[in-house]
Design a protein around this motif. Structure first.
Motif, PDB file in Angstrom:
ATOM      1  N   ALA A   9       0.725  -1.215  -0.013  1.00  0.00           N
ATOM      2  CA  ALA A   9       0.206   0.407  -0.143  1.00  0.00           C
ATOM      3  C   ALA A   9       0.651   1.762   0.242  1.00  0.00           C
ATOM      4  CB  ALA A   9      -1.167  -0.291   1.373  1.00  0.00           C
ATOM      5  N   ALA A  10       1.840   1.535   0.454  1.00  0.00           N
ATOM      6  CA  ALA A  10       2.896   2.528   1.038  1.00  0.00           C
ATOM      7  C   ALA A  10       4.209   2.467  -0.302  1.00  0.00           C
ATOM      8  CB  ALA A  10       3.524   2.130   1.765  1.00  0.00           C
ATOM      9  N   ASP A 203      10.193  17.872  -3.418  1.00  0.00           N
ATOM     10  CA  ASP A 203       9.566  17.887  -1.650  1.00  0.00           C
ATOM     11  C   ASP A 203      10.655  18.846  -1.428  1.00  0.00           C
ATOM     12  OD1 ASP A 203       7.863  16.447  -2.532  1.00  0.00           O
ATOM     13  OD2 ASP A 203       7.422  14.578  -2.015  1.00  0.00           O
ATOM     14  N   ARG A 322      -3.140   9.604  -3.032  1.00  0.00           N
ATOM     15  CA  ARG A 322      -2.219  10.390  -3.199  1.00  0.00           C
ATOM     16  C   ARG A 322      -1.111  10.862  -3.961  1.00  0.00           C
ATOM     17  NH1 ARG A 322       0.527   7.341   0.401  1.00  0.00           N
ATOM     18  NH2 ARG A 322      -1.260   5.704   1.282  1.00  0.00           N
TER      19      ARG A 322
ATOM     20  N   PRO B  92      10.412  16.312   6.027  1.00  0.00           N
ATOM     21  CA  PRO B  92       9.910  14.924   4.784  1.00  0.00           C
ATOM     22  C   PRO B  92       9.519  15.020   3.543  1.00  0.00           C
ATOM     23  CG  PRO B  92       7.865  16.219   5.938  1.00  0.00           C
ATOM     24  CD  PRO B  92       8.841  16.567   6.600  1.00  0.00           C
ATOM     25  N   PHE B  93       9.992  14.428   3.083  1.00  0.00           N
ATOM     26  CA  PHE B  93       9.736  14.226   1.697  1.00  0.00           C
ATOM     27  C   PHE B  93       7.852  14.185   1.374  1.00  0.00           C
ATOM     28  CE2 PHE B  93      13.418  12.609   0.964  1.00  0.00           C
ATOM     29  CZ  PHE B  93      14.382  13.568   1.094  1.00  0.00           C
ATOM     30  N   ALA B  94       7.135  15.693   1.116  1.00  0.00           N
ATOM     31  CA  ALA B  94       5.735  16.112   1.219  1.00  0.00           C
ATOM     32  C   ALA B  94       5.203  14.971   0.547  1.00  0.00           C
ATOM     33  CB  ALA B  94       5.194  17.886   1.036  1.00  0.00           C
ATOM     34  N   SER B  95       5.520  14.311  -0.282  1.00  0.00           N
ATOM     35  CA  SER B  95       4.699  13.999  -1.645  1.00  0.00           C
ATOM     36  C   SER B  95       4.608  11.769  -1.796  1.00  0.00           C
ATOM     37  CB  SER B  95       4.309  14.091  -3.119  1.00  0.00           C
ATOM     38  OG  SER B  95       6.173  13.354  -3.935  1.00  0.00           O
ATOM     39  N   LEU B  96       5.619  11.648  -0.530  1.00  0.00           N
ATOM     40  CA  LEU B  96       5.852  10.550  -0.874  1.00  0.00           C
ATOM     41  C   LEU B  96       4.912   9.979   0.349  1.00  0.00           C
ATOM     42  CD1 LEU B  96       9.654  10.768  -1.487  1.00  0.00           C
ATOM     43  CD2 LEU B  96       7.646  10.101  -3.513  1.00  0.00           C
ATOM     44  N   SER B  97       5.426   8.965   0.781  1.00  0.00           N
ATOM     45  CA  SER B  97       4.538   7.905   1.996  1.00  0.00           C
ATOM     46  C   SER B  97       5.605   7.654   2.634  1.00  0.00           C
ATOM     47  CB  SER B  97       3.934   6.335   1.461  1.00  0.00           C
ATOM     48  OG  SER B  97       5.115   5.346   1.292  1.00  0.00           O
ATOM     49  N   LEU B  99       6.801   5.700   3.642  1.00  0.00           N
ATOM     50  CA  LEU B  99       7.768   3.864   3.510  1.00  0.00           C
ATOM     51  C   LEU B  99       8.435   4.735   2.478  1.00  0.00           C
ATOM     52  CD1 LEU B  99       9.061   1.070   3.382  1.00  0.00           C
ATOM     53  CD2 LEU B  99       7.112   0.975   2.168  1.00  0.00           C
ATOM     54  N   ALA B 132       3.365   3.160   7.707  1.00  0.00           N
ATOM     55  CA  ALA B 132       4.201   3.343   6.326  1.00  0.00           C
ATOM     56  C   ALA B 132       3.372   3.703   5.119  1.00  0.00           C
ATOM     57  CB  ALA B 132       4.796   1.093   6.269  1.00  0.00           C
ATOM     58  N   GLU B 133       1.952   3.219   4.736  1.00  0.00           N
ATOM     59  CA  GLU B 133       1.233   3.945   3.751  1.00  0.00           C
ATOM     60  C   GLU B 133       1.098   5.099   3.899  1.00  0.00           C
ATOM     61  OE1 GLU B 133      -2.339   2.456   6.675  1.00  0.00           O
ATOM     62  OE2 GLU B 133       0.037   2.433   6.786  1.00  0.00           O
ATOM     63  N   LYS B 134       1.095   6.074   5.115  1.00  0.00           N
ATOM     64  CA  LYS B 134       0.341   7.629   5.842  1.00  0.00           C
ATOM     65  C   LYS B 134       1.397   8.323   4.820  1.00  0.00           C
ATOM     66  CE  LYS B 134      -2.485   6.264   8.369  1.00  0.00           C
ATOM     67  NZ  LYS B 134      -3.761   6.296   8.468  1.00  0.00           N
ATOM     68  N   LEU B 135       1.030   9.344   4.833  1.00  0.00           N
ATOM     69  CA  LEU B 135       1.263  10.734   3.740  1.00  0.00           C
ATOM     70  C   LEU B 135       2.198  11.564   5.122  1.00  0.00           C
ATOM     71  CD1 LEU B 135      -0.902  11.521   0.868  1.00  0.00           C
ATOM     72  CD2 LEU B 135       1.566  10.843   0.765  1.00  0.00           C
ATOM     73  N   ARG B 137       1.966  14.661   6.434  1.00  0.00           N
ATOM     74  CA  ARG B 137       1.124  15.179   6.832  1.00  0.00           C
ATOM     75  C   ARG B 137      -0.165  14.812   7.407  1.00  0.00           C
ATOM     76  NH1 ARG B 137      -0.970  15.311   0.889  1.00  0.00           N
ATOM     77  NH2 ARG B 137      -2.845  14.389   0.635  1.00  0.00           N
TER      78      ARG B 137
END
Lengths: 323, 239
Positions: A9-10, A203, A322, B92-97, B99, B132-135, B137
């Motif tokens: 998912a990530a 980013d 996303r 953080p790299f905002a557009s990346l999850s 992980l 892991a899958e969160k952004l 933000r």
């Protein structure tokens, strides 16, 4: 949720290259069959026009979408490809295919040089530097008699080119192959570690450097590839129209469309520029046929206003949760 | 230089125009050491870190890491030598999850093929595998700090510079970050902690360096350094 499920998912789904290439080739063949069935040369013209923008927008997206460096000089790189093809034809008699290759090399080197000179600049300063590059190049071409100067240059194309039914169909097929190749390159780049590095640069460049990303090297790769593919978009132009002058080659519409199409489709994704180019290109062709080509930039302007207000991350951003 | 020295900064100086931000700073750090770096705002702590990490070029002095001279090396080359840092504000790299954030340093490391597996291990170390899958933000402040630490751990660092890694955190959150830093240190990573939260510094550091107005005014055991009149004057003002 298990670690494996989380991992899936990530991170972006692993690219299925075979599916992409087969799908793209299948779509290309279907398009060709349909246009041949219609039997109208305008179809090839419109198709060439849209596919040219697919190449240009995808090229812009590599530097602007993936790395976050907005290039206002798309017309300059495109014209560099076009005038390289003209110069090569005049100097050696070599035709379209070597011209495309040479256009890619020259525009790629131009991108590399521009990168070295300007990548210490960020934001609007970098963008202005690329705009200046286009102005400098146009001034050079206008004063370069060997490629026609301000009068422009002619290329006489053959009347027949079997097995194609017309020169228009041949040029359409050439641009179709270039568009599929360009989108394939952009897609592969997006899913590679270079793509991950460019996303990190976009980013937060300082943080990217701090975690071991060789930012300058990646940016130079991006500027070179961006320039080369814009050169590829431009090299067939004099062969297609049979005549090219600096006003047409350095047209503002190339620079504006190269930015607007990825933004509307969704910058930073390989599909975004394709969607944007097809949408805007089709609308512009429809306006040209039904009203006037003078409306083309007007359409782009309004589309940009609407999308920036309602879908700031473009069509792809609207569909995707996303990125 | 002795083999037991990890970081050696000798006579480091940095000017911004006519302003002297750092003046002839000498700091030596042993492998696995825990150093606290304190000083009032504007004393040159972050400038020193930026000189070490390569964000700034010092005007004078030399810095070596594990015997490698760092002069002229870009920050990414220093990171590959084992120098990791976190930032005062999480970056953080905002557009990346989450992980993907941790995969980035690994993709440019020695074994990119194992990047995803190693990234999950790093996230497990900072107890962030479930995010892991969160952004970024979508993370809380302390989770963003953990993410920064996971990204630093991914570099397999010999030296970690934690620049105010606890700023803005609650008492309990400070304890969590402290525990993470201690675990990392126990695994062999030397840590320079720059911090204004004195409780955290005194609990963590086995040695304390104090900067005032770009100069090092004290270097020693925390209890002794904090008892020095010059240090007290720097923080509370001269009586």
């Amino acid at each position: 949720m298990s670690a494996t499920t989380l991992t899936r998912a990530a991170i972006a789904a692993p690219p299925r290259h075979a599916v992409f290439w087969l799908g793209a080739i299948g779509l290309g063949v279907a398009l060709l069959v349909i246009l041949r069935a219609i039997g109208n040369d305008y179809g090839y013209f419109a198709g060439y026009f849209i596919l040219q923008y697919v190449v240009l927008a995808s090229a812009w997206n590599i530097l602007g979408g993936y790395a976050g460096y907005v290039n206002f000089g798309a017309a300059g790189f495109m014209a560099a490809g076009a005038y390289t093809a003209i110069a090569l034809r005049k100097a050696t008699g070599l035709d379209l295919m070597p011209g495309i290759l040479a256009g890619a090399v020259v525009a790629g080197l131009l991108g590399l040089g521009t990168g070295y000179l300007t990548l210490r600049l960020r934001g609007v300063f970098f963008s202005i530097a690329t705009l200046c590059l286009a102005v400098v190049l146009q001034t050079l071409v206008v004063n370069w008699d060997y490629v026609g100067g301000s009068r422009g240059a002619y290329i006489v194309n053959p009347m027949e080119i079997p097995p194609f039914v017309s020169w228009g169909e041949y040029m359409f097929v050439v641009m179709l192959v270039l568009a599929i190749g360009t989108v394939g390159i952009a897609r592969a780049l997006e899913h590679s570690r270079i793509g991950a590095g460019l996303a990190a640069i976009r980013d937060n460049e300082r943080a990217a450097e701090a975690v071991g990303v060789p930012t300058l090297r990646l940016k130079l790769i991006a500027t070179t590839l961006c320039g080369a593919l814009m050169g590829v978009a431009g090299a067939p132009l004099p062969y297609y129209s049979g005549y090219l002058n600096p006003d047409a080659a350095f047209s503002l519409s190339y620079a504006v469309n190269a930015i607007a199409m990825p933004l509307i489709g969704g910058a930073g994704t390989w599909a975004g520029p394709v969607i944007g180019a097809v949408l805007l290109g089709t609308l512009q062709q429809a306006a040209t046929v039904t009203i006037s080509s003078a409306l083309n930039l007007w359409i782009v302007g309004w589309m940009l206003v609407v999308f920036v207000a309602l879908f700031p991350r473009g069509i792809m951003g609207w569909f995707r949760r996303r990125r | 230089m002795s083999g037991a020295v990890l970081l050696h900064a000798a006579g480091v100086g940095k000017r911004f125009g006519g302003f002297i931000a750092l003046e002839a700073v000498d700091i030596t750090l042993r492998p696995g050491e825990r150093l606290g770096l304190i000083g009032p705002n504007g004393s040159g702590k972050s400038t020193f870190v930026n000189c070490i990490s390569g964000d700034f070029a010092q005007h004078e002095g030399k810095v070596t890491l594990g015997g490698h001279a760092l002069e002229g090396l870009k920050p990414h080359r220093r990171a590959r030598l084992g120098l990791a840092r976190t930032f005062q504000l999480p970056q953080p790299f905002a557009s990346l999850s989450v992980l993907e954030n941790v995969r980035v340093p690994l993709l440019f490391g020695a074994d990119p093929a194992q990047a995803t597996r190693r990234a999950m291990e790093c996230l497990e170390q900072v107890e962030m595998a479930g995010k892991a899958e969160k952004l970024p933000r979508e993370l809380t402040q302390v989770e963003q700090r953990r993410l920064e630490l996971a990204r630093a751990i991914a570099l397999d660092p010999r030296l970690l510079i934690a620049d105010e890694a606890m700023a803005g955190l609650s008492h309990a959150e400070i304890d969590q970050i402290l525990a993470l830093l201690l675990r990392l240190n126990a695994a062999g990573t030397a840590v320079i902690m720059i911090e204004h939260i004195m409780r955290a510094v005194t609990e963590f550091a086995e040695r304390l360096v104090v900067f005032v107005a770009g100069r090092k005014i004290a270097d020693g055991v925390p209890r002794e350094v904090l008892a020095m009149q010059e240090v007290e004057d720097a923080y509370l003002g001269r009586q």
